[in-house]
Structures are given as C-alpha cells and as structure tokens.
Motif scaffolding. Structure first.
Motif, PDB file in Angstrom:
ATOM      1  N   SER A  98       0.813  -1.214   0.000  1.00 10.72           N
ATOM      2  CA  SER A  98       0.000   0.000   0.000  1.00 10.72           C
ATOM      3  C   SER A  98       0.849   1.268   0.000  1.00 10.72           C
ATOM      4  O   SER A  98       0.606   2.180  -0.787  1.00 10.72           O
ATOM      5  CB  SER A  98      -0.929   0.000   1.217  1.00 10.72           C
ATOM      6  N   VAL A  99       1.838   1.333   0.875  1.00 10.16           N
ATOM      7  CA  VAL A  99       2.604   2.577   1.017  1.00 10.16           C
ATOM      8  C   VAL A  99       3.894   2.616   0.203  1.00 10.16           C
ATOM      9  O   VAL A  99       4.377   3.684  -0.146  1.00 10.16           O
ATOM     10  CB  VAL A  99       2.928   2.870   2.506  1.00 10.16           C
ATOM     11  N   THR A 262      -0.762   7.056   6.614  1.00 11.13           N
ATOM     12  CA  THR A 262      -2.168   6.921   6.248  1.00 11.13           C
ATOM     13  C   THR A 262      -2.901   6.088   7.285  1.00 11.13           C
ATOM     14  O   THR A 262      -2.300   5.292   8.013  1.00 11.13           O
ATOM     15  CB  THR A 262      -2.331   6.258   4.864  1.00 11.13           C
ATOM     16  N   LYS A 263      -4.201   6.262   7.331  1.00 11.47           N
ATOM     17  CA  LYS A 263      -5.006   5.561   8.333  1.00 11.47           C
ATOM     18  C   LYS A 263      -5.292   4.122   7.936  1.00 11.47           C
ATOM     19  O   LYS A 263      -5.358   3.229   8.777  1.00 11.47           O
ATOM     20  CB  LYS A 263      -6.320   6.322   8.544  1.00 11.47           C
ATOM     21  N   SER A 264      -5.477   3.876   6.635  1.00 15.97           N
ATOM     22  CA  SER A 264      -5.862   2.554   6.148  1.00 15.97           C
ATOM     23  C   SER A 264      -5.042   2.181   4.910  1.00 15.97           C
ATOM     24  O   SER A 264      -4.691   3.052   4.116  1.00 15.97           O
ATOM     25  CB  SER A 264      -7.354   2.539   5.798  1.00 15.97           C
ATOM     26  N   PRO A 265      -4.770   0.880   4.722  1.00 12.94           N
ATOM     27  CA  PRO A 265      -4.012   0.466   3.538  1.00 12.94           C
ATOM     28  C   PRO A 265      -4.861   0.295   2.286  1.00 12.94           C
ATOM     29  O   PRO A 265      -4.315   0.093   1.196  1.00 12.94           O
ATOM     30  CB  PRO A 265      -3.440  -0.896   3.965  1.00 12.94           C
ATOM     31  N   LEU A 266      -6.179   0.377   2.404  1.00 13.64           N
ATOM     32  CA  LEU A 266      -7.050  -0.052   1.316  1.00 13.64           C
ATOM     33  C   LEU A 266      -6.839   0.719   0.018  1.00 13.64           C
ATOM     34  O   LEU A 266      -6.693   0.121  -1.052  1.00 13.64           O
ATOM     35  CB  LEU A 266      -8.520   0.019   1.741  1.00 13.64           C
ATOM     36  N   HIS A 271      -4.667   0.915  -5.647  1.00  7.33           N
ATOM     37  CA  HIS A 271      -3.725   1.495  -6.611  1.00  7.33           C
ATOM     38  C   HIS A 271      -2.668   0.464  -7.014  1.00  7.33           C
ATOM     39  O   HIS A 271      -2.337   0.341  -8.203  1.00  7.33           O
ATOM     40  CB  HIS A 271      -3.061   2.728  -6.005  1.00  7.33           C
ATOM     41  N   TYR A 272      -2.149  -0.273  -6.045  1.00  9.10           N
ATOM     42  CA  TYR A 272      -1.119  -1.287  -6.317  1.00  9.10           C
ATOM     43  C   TYR A 272      -1.627  -2.330  -7.310  1.00  9.10           C
ATOM     44  O   TYR A 272      -0.937  -2.678  -8.279  1.00  9.10           O
ATOM     45  CB  TYR A 272      -0.669  -1.951  -5.019  1.00  9.10           C
ATOM     46  N   HIS A 273      -2.833  -2.837  -7.076  1.00 11.83           N
ATOM     47  CA  HIS A 273      -3.337  -3.916  -7.916  1.00 11.83           C
ATOM     48  C   HIS A 273      -3.805  -3.404  -9.295  1.00 11.83           C
ATOM     49  O   HIS A 273      -3.761  -4.150 -10.273  1.00 11.83           O
ATOM     50  CB  HIS A 273      -4.447  -4.678  -7.196  1.00 11.83           C
ATOM     51  N   VAL A 274      -4.223  -2.171  -9.357  1.00 10.88           N
ATOM     52  CA  VAL A 274      -4.548  -1.590 -10.667  1.00 10.88           C
ATOM     53  C   VAL A 274      -3.268  -1.446 -11.486  1.00 10.88           C
ATOM     54  O   VAL A 274      -3.238  -1.760 -12.687  1.00 10.88           O
ATOM     55  CB  VAL A 274      -5.247  -0.220 -10.510  1.00 10.88           C
TER      56      VAL A 274
END
Length: 276
Positions: A98-99, A262-266, A271-274
């Motif tokens: 995520s980050v 960030t508060k959440s990895p979602l 973005h990563y998987h796109v």
C-alpha cells in the motif's frame, strides 16, 4: 473481475475491481484465522453480495502470516468462490504494498498493535517480530494505554491527570485488573485509552509518554533494519495517523525520515493492484 479484501479482527473491507476501476465496495465482519474456524469464515464471506463474477481474490489479513492459517482462509474462499483463484497474504504485506508500491522502503503498522518490515518493492526481506503488547508492540495503542493505566494505578501519573481520568472513565482498580487479566481482548481494552491521551496531549506527562513510546518503536524495531537511515519509513494505522505530529517529532529526534502516514491500507492496495 478482481476482489481485494483487507481484514482485521473487527471488520473486513471488500473491493471489486472491473477493468481497473472500483465497481463495488462492501464491509463484512472481521476475519482472523486465529479466532475463527472455516465454517465461521464461510458464513461471513457468504454475506457478500455482487461478488459472484470474481475470478481472482487478493486477501490480506491479520493472522495470515503462516501457511496453515493461509490455507484455512483459502479453503473458505474456495468453498464460496469455486471458480476463483486466491492469494492470501499478511497485513504487513498489505501495508508494504500500500505505502511502498514497487519501491524499496520500510513499512509499519501502528494501531492497536504495531509491526514493521523491510520491503524491496516485491517481497518482505526482514520482519522484526512485533511480539504482541506484553513483550513488544512498542508505540501501539495497547502499549501506550498499558503505560498510562500502570502509572495511574501506581500513583506515578500527575494528580490532575488521574482526576481527569477517573472523571472520564467509571473504572475502579478491580474493574481494570479484571478486564486486563480475566476478560477477552485486553489489548483492545487498553488501546481505548489513547482517546484520553489525544485529549491531553498538551500535558507534559502525556506528551512525553507518547513520544517516548514512538522513540522506543524506532529503537527496538526500525534500527534493526539494514540501511534504515537511508530509506523512507511509512506508516499505516490509526495511532500513527492521529498522533502524526508526535510521531514526526520522535523520528526527527532519532534522525529518521518519515514517508507516507495513512489511516488505512485499502486505497493504496487498490492502486497497487490496478498498476500491477
């Protein structure tokens, strides 16, 4: 279609991707293979609506670090989605993807518990064991709550803070001891007191408790990674997000460079998987 699930013990966020765009979002109860069996997990997954056409699932969750626990989740998903392939990963890999995306860095989780890893843009190279709130989890909500409660019960905390605490929380000594040593989820009980910490951040005692906790996290975890002082250190989680200023202060004191907080990895996972 691709489904992404990001799960903790309390809730699971599900996202359906169609041609690189989010077409559906849903939330179910949390899934943790350490606390639930296959049938319980299947029951939770079966509450999803609109995910029937999914052909690939990326599931990230707390408790998904070992092969046996990953298999438990995989079997539950296979039962509900027999035509879909699935990849089961830990919450710390979720944080890293995520980050950091495809870049090298150090990814950290800081919420009720804490964790960290050294990531090379594809894989986790090194993970300092978090050890939980009794032996580790430095900087986490549970550990800061534990420190506050211990100082209050031992009469170490300043008198004005003790009075404010007992005015806010209708808790007696016996109540606290019972909830910590006898009842379920003591870490969540302790972490709730970070609300009190955030409300009294201007108090020197509270400010020191919080920044010292973050410094301890850096000393006992981050400084064990190779080239830790040359890499961005990213954070995900409610504690890092709401105590951002104190986290930055502790990082500067330790001569470390912070990256994203960030508060959440979602959203980062989407973005990563796109992109990949």
């Amino acid at each position: 279609m691709i489904a992404i699930a990001e799960s903790g013990s309390t809730k699971t966020d599900w996202v359906l991707l169609n041609k690189g765009s989010v077409s559906l979002r849903q939330q179910t109860l949390g899934i943790n293979p350490y606390h639930q069996n296959t049938s319980s997990i299947i029951k939770i997954i079966s509450s999803l609506e609109g995910f029937d056409s999914v052909h690939q699932i990326f599931f990230y969750g707390a408790g998904c670090a070992t092969d046996d626990k990953k298999l438990l989740i995989k079997n539950a998903l296979l039962k509900q989605f027999p035509k879909a392939t699935s990849e089961i990963n830990s919450d710390i890999l979720a944080a890293a993807r995520s980050v950091c995306g495809n870049q090298k860095g150090i990814a950290c989780i800081m919420g009720t518990g804490s964790n960290s890893c050294l990531y090379d843009g594809k894989n986790i190279l090194h993970n300092v064991s978090p050890l939980g709130y009794i032996l580790g989890d430095e900087g986490s909500g549970a550990v800061m709550g534990k420190k506050l409660i211990a100082d209050i019960l031992k009469n170490i905390a300043p008198e004005d803070l003790k009075n404010s605490f007992y005015q806010k929380y209708d808790l007696k000594y016996a109540d606290i001891i019972n909830k910590v040593y006898k009842e379920e989820a003591p870490s969540r009980f302790l972490a709730q007191f970070t609300v009190f910490l955030s409300e009294h951040l201007q108090h020197p005692y509270i400010s020191k408790l919080v920044t010292d906790s973050f410094t301890e996290f850096f000393e006992r975890n981050i400084k064990q990674y190779e080239h830790y002082n040359k890499l961005p250190i990213h954070f995900i989680g409610s504690i890092a997000f709401y105590f951002k200023n104190e986290l930055e202060f502790a990082a500067n004191k330790s001569n470390l460079s912070l990256g994203k907080i960030t508060k959440s990895p979602l959203e980062g996972l989407i973005h990563y998987h796109v992109e990949n």
